[in-house]
Design a protein around this motif. Structure first.
Motif, PDB file in Angstrom:
ATOM      1  N   PRO A   8      36.395  74.141  54.322  1.00 29.33           N
ATOM      2  CA  PRO A   8      37.368  74.442  55.410  1.00 29.33           C
ATOM      3  C   PRO A   8      38.340  74.209  55.578  1.00 29.33           C
ATOM      4  O   PRO A   8      38.601  73.347  56.122  1.00 29.33           O
ATOM      5  CB  PRO A   8      36.793  74.732  56.771  1.00 29.33           C
ATOM      6  N   PRO A   9      39.707  74.811  55.479  1.00 32.46           N
ATOM      7  CA  PRO A   9      41.243  74.018  55.816  1.00 32.46           C
ATOM      8  C   PRO A   9      41.066  74.380  57.264  1.00 32.46           C
ATOM      9  O   PRO A   9      41.043  75.042  58.417  1.00 32.46           O
ATOM     10  CB  PRO A   9      41.963  75.260  55.317  1.00 32.46           C
ATOM     11  N   SER A  10      42.203  73.215  58.058  1.00 35.73           N
ATOM     12  CA  SER A  10      41.770  72.711  59.561  1.00 35.73           C
ATOM     13  C   SER A  10      42.470  73.957  59.714  1.00 35.73           C
ATOM     14  O   SER A  10      42.620  74.510  61.348  1.00 35.73           O
ATOM     15  CB  SER A  10      42.675  71.709  60.482  1.00 35.73           C
ATOM     16  N   THR A  11      43.926  75.035  59.307  1.00 37.48           N
ATOM     17  CA  THR A  11      44.875  75.946  59.649  1.00 37.48           C
ATOM     18  C   THR A  11      44.282  77.495  59.037  1.00 37.48           C
ATOM     19  O   THR A  11      44.299  78.333  59.536  1.00 37.48           O
ATOM     20  CB  THR A  11      45.801  76.569  59.190  1.00 37.48           C
ATOM     21  N   SER A  12      42.305  77.787  58.683  1.00 38.61           N
ATOM     22  CA  SER A  12      42.004  78.740  58.699  1.00 38.61           C
ATOM     23  C   SER A  12      41.720  80.097  59.322  1.00 38.61           C
ATOM     24  O   SER A  12      41.662  79.050  61.059  1.00 38.61           O
ATOM     25  CB  SER A  12      40.562  78.704  57.619  1.00 38.61           C
ATOM     26  N   PRO A  13      41.744  80.886  59.267  1.00 37.74           N
ATOM     27  CA  PRO A  13      41.663  82.379  60.424  1.00 37.74           C
ATOM     28  C   PRO A  13      40.412  82.484  60.318  1.00 37.74           C
ATOM     29  O   PRO A  13      39.432  82.373  61.454  1.00 37.74           O
ATOM     30  CB  PRO A  13      42.319  82.649  59.497  1.00 37.74           C
TER      31      PRO A  13
END
Length: 152
Positions: A8-13
């Motif tokens: 999971p990317p830290s900037t994921s919505p």
């Protein structure tokens, strides 16, 4: 895509929720941490429709095995996948739904608006299975010879 490559990317919505209050089975089932995690999951499903769960306790090998079976299933010819059909209607969520079969609308409660939204089908396919002991919604499987080992 291999699940080991999905981070999971830290900037994921898509919200990231720590599931450890449930996976670690605290002695008090209605703990503050469980209620907080449940509220985050509920909000993620209502607002985004998805959630990344961390610390869920499912071994990496089991997750990778599920992805492998999913890849095998969806690589099958269409006429084979339809041997495990999702029943008509929305009450029994098991089996295969082909492209355009489902017409989903979320967070819309006006009958006329729902009808309008459902004129356009979803462009996805899915396979749903659940608890093997659920007598009210039994799983719908392919014949064993079409994908040996899939039920296991």
């Amino acid at each position: 895509m291999s699940p080991s490559k999905i981070t999971p990317p830290s900037t994921s919505p898509i919200p990231v929720v720590d599931f450890s209050p449930f996976a670690n089975a605290p002695s008090e089932p209605s703990s503050h941490d469980q209620k907080a995690a449940a509220a985050k999951i509920h909000e993620a499903f209502r607002s985004v429709g998805f959630v990344y769960l961390t610390n869920h306790g499912v071994p990496k090998e089991k997750v990778e095995e599920c992805f492998m079976w999913s890849e095998r299933f969806f690589a099958l010819p269409q006429d084979v996948k339809t041997l495990a059909p999702h029943p008509p209607g929305g009450a029994h969520h098991r089996g295969y739904s082909g492209l355009g079969q489902e017409k989903v609308s979320q967070n819309v409660f006006d009958g006329a608006e729902i009808k309008k939204l459902r004129e356009v089908p979803d462009v996805k396919e899915s396979f749903e299975s659940g608890n093997v002991d659920d007598k009210t919604q039994p799983n719908i499987w392919l014949p064993e010879n079409k994908l040996p080992g899939f039920r296991e």
